[in-house]
Write a protein that holds these residues in place. Structure first.
Motif, PDB file in Angstrom:
ATOM      1  N   UNK A  11      62.384  23.323  70.355  1.00 34.00           N
ATOM      2  CA  UNK A  11      63.449  22.323  70.495  1.00 34.00           C
ATOM      3  C   UNK A  11      63.568  21.568  69.178  1.00 34.00           C
ATOM      4  N   UNK A  12      64.705  21.704  68.508  1.00 30.63           N
ATOM      5  CA  UNK A  12      64.882  21.057  67.210  1.00 30.63           C
ATOM      6  C   UNK A  12      65.560  19.699  67.327  1.00 30.63           C
ATOM      7  N   UNK A  13      66.129  19.391  68.494  1.00 29.29           N
ATOM      8  CA  UNK A  13      66.756  18.085  68.671  1.00 29.29           C
ATOM      9  C   UNK A  13      67.532  18.013  69.977  1.00 29.29           C
ATOM     10  N   UNK A  14      67.992  16.811  70.290  1.00 29.29           N
ATOM     11  CA  UNK A  14      68.781  16.639  71.507  1.00 29.29           C
ATOM     12  C   UNK A  14      69.818  15.541  71.339  1.00 29.29           C
ATOM     13  N   UNK A  15      70.822  15.607  72.175  1.00 29.67           N
ATOM     14  CA  UNK A  15      71.879  14.597  72.218  1.00 29.67           C
ATOM     15  C   UNK A  15      71.856  13.971  73.605  1.00 29.67           C
ATOM     16  N   UNK A  16      71.586  12.668  73.658  1.00 35.47           N
ATOM     17  CA  UNK A  16      71.537  11.939  74.918  1.00 35.47           C
ATOM     18  C   UNK A  16      72.836  11.168  75.083  1.00 35.47           C
ATOM     19  N   UNK A  17      73.261  11.028  76.330  1.00 40.07           N
ATOM     20  CA  UNK A  17      74.492  10.303  76.655  1.00 40.07           C
ATOM     21  C   UNK A  17      74.145   9.057  77.488  1.00 40.07           C
ATOM     22  N   UNK A  18      73.467   8.044  76.869  1.00 37.18           N
ATOM     23  CA  UNK A  18      73.043   6.855  77.611  1.00 37.18           C
ATOM     24  C   UNK A  18      74.211   6.130  78.265  1.00 37.18           C
ATOM     25  N   UNK A  19      74.005   5.777  79.526  1.00 31.81           N
ATOM     26  CA  UNK A  19      74.995   5.022  80.296  1.00 31.81           C
ATOM     27  C   UNK A  19      76.302   5.783  80.485  1.00 31.81           C
ATOM     28  N   UNK A  20      76.362   7.004  79.959  1.00 33.01           N
ATOM     29  CA  UNK A  20      77.597   7.776  80.052  1.00 33.01           C
ATOM     30  C   UNK A  20      78.653   7.342  79.053  1.00 33.01           C
TER      31      UNK A  20
END
Length: 294
Positions: free
Chosen positions: A175-184
């Motif tokens: 896993x080289x990275x991630x994109x989180x969608x906090x609170x939408x």
């Protein structure tokens, strides 16, 4: 000051530094403000060390009136990975390449941004993951990329107060990275510079001992010294483990800790016949001797 003699480590620092500069240039070319944070000192009192690039921005995620986008490179340290080091993918300390947008960029914007940056590195993910609850809504964001999508129920994130679904990028099983969608409504992106460096430049991973040494160096360079509690205790623990593994550091702190442990060992052996039934807590509270360390 530390004096480096290991060619491999010098090469690793140069290539990782070049990658961080490429990311900075890419962000600035997109009109996104960029900052570098080379110290692992935390931005609040919730952790002993900075553990993520988003730490200093936490209040902005929860402020509905704030709108904007920033990017950074943040030195991070996670002692929770101590028992995983040496496996080629876990690092006690690392540099997080971050992108944070507060009610401005959409998730699709963030995906396009990162796929675009990876292209500048000559890199394309082998696959990405999405939480099953978001497969229908988020899969179209990868349309036309040719990147396989794998459902993963672990694709969620939370800091205890703020949470969100995420999509993760994988290359060569890492896993080289991630994109989180906090609170939408917000974007919190983190890509590890060292992992990217491994897959882009083929830089070999550090051994467990090398990781311990470089982590201790990072803590010292962030302004900490060995002590009996908090950050100082973590540093002392690392120095002790380095010594027990047969390693060394070219720094007075290491020399002092080795001597301190030698004296503690002698004192324990001298006093043990008089107090054979005493508990480890008693030895620590009364004589400052950590049985486990000996």
């Amino acid at each position: 000051m530390f004096r480096r003699h290991e060619h491999k480590k010098e090469v690793a620092y140069v290539t990782a530094g070049r990658l961080i500069q490429q990311y900075q240039d890419y962000c600035l070319s997109k009109g996104i403000e960029f900052a570098r944070f080379p110290s692992v000192r935390p931005h609040d009192d919730t952790t002993l060390f900075s553990s993520a690039g988003m730490q200093q921005y936490k209040p902005l995620f929860s402020d509905p009136s704030h709108k904007g986008t920033v990017a950074n490179s943040q030195a991070c340290l996670r002692m929770g990975d101590l028992d995983e080091i040496g496996d080629g993918t876990h690092f006690l300390h690392f540099t997080m390449l971050g992108l944070f947008s507060f009610r401005e960029m959409t998730l699709g914007d963030a995906i396009d941004f990162w796929l675009g940056f990876l292209v500048t590195l000559g890199l394309k993910p082998d696959h990405v993951t999405i939480h099953p609850d978001r497969m229908e809504a988020w899969s179209p964001l990868y349309d036309g990329t040719g990147i396989p999508i794998v459902p993963d129920p672990e694709c969620t994130w939370s800091d205890g107060a703020i949470s969100g679904y995420c999509t993760e990028f994988y290359k060569d099983g890492i896993e080289i990275g991630n994109i989180v969608n906090p609170l939408g409504t917000c974007i919190d992106v983190g890509f590890g510079a060292e992992r990217l460096d491994m897959v882009v430049n083929g830089t070999p991973p550090e051994s467990a001992l090398e990781t311990l040494v470089s982590t201790a160096e990072t803590i010292v360079q962030s302004g900490y010294r060995p002590g009996a509690k908090e950050q100082g205790y973590v540093l002392r623990k690392l120095l002790r483990r380095i010594h027990h593994m047969g390693g060394t550091l070219d720094h007075p702190f290491f020399v002092e800790e080795v001597e301190r442990q030698r004296r503690a060992d002698e004192r324990y052996r001298r006093l043990l016949p008089k107090h054979p039934e005493k508990s480890p807590d008693w030895w620590f509270d009364t004589h400052g001797i950590e049985i486990a360390a000996l």
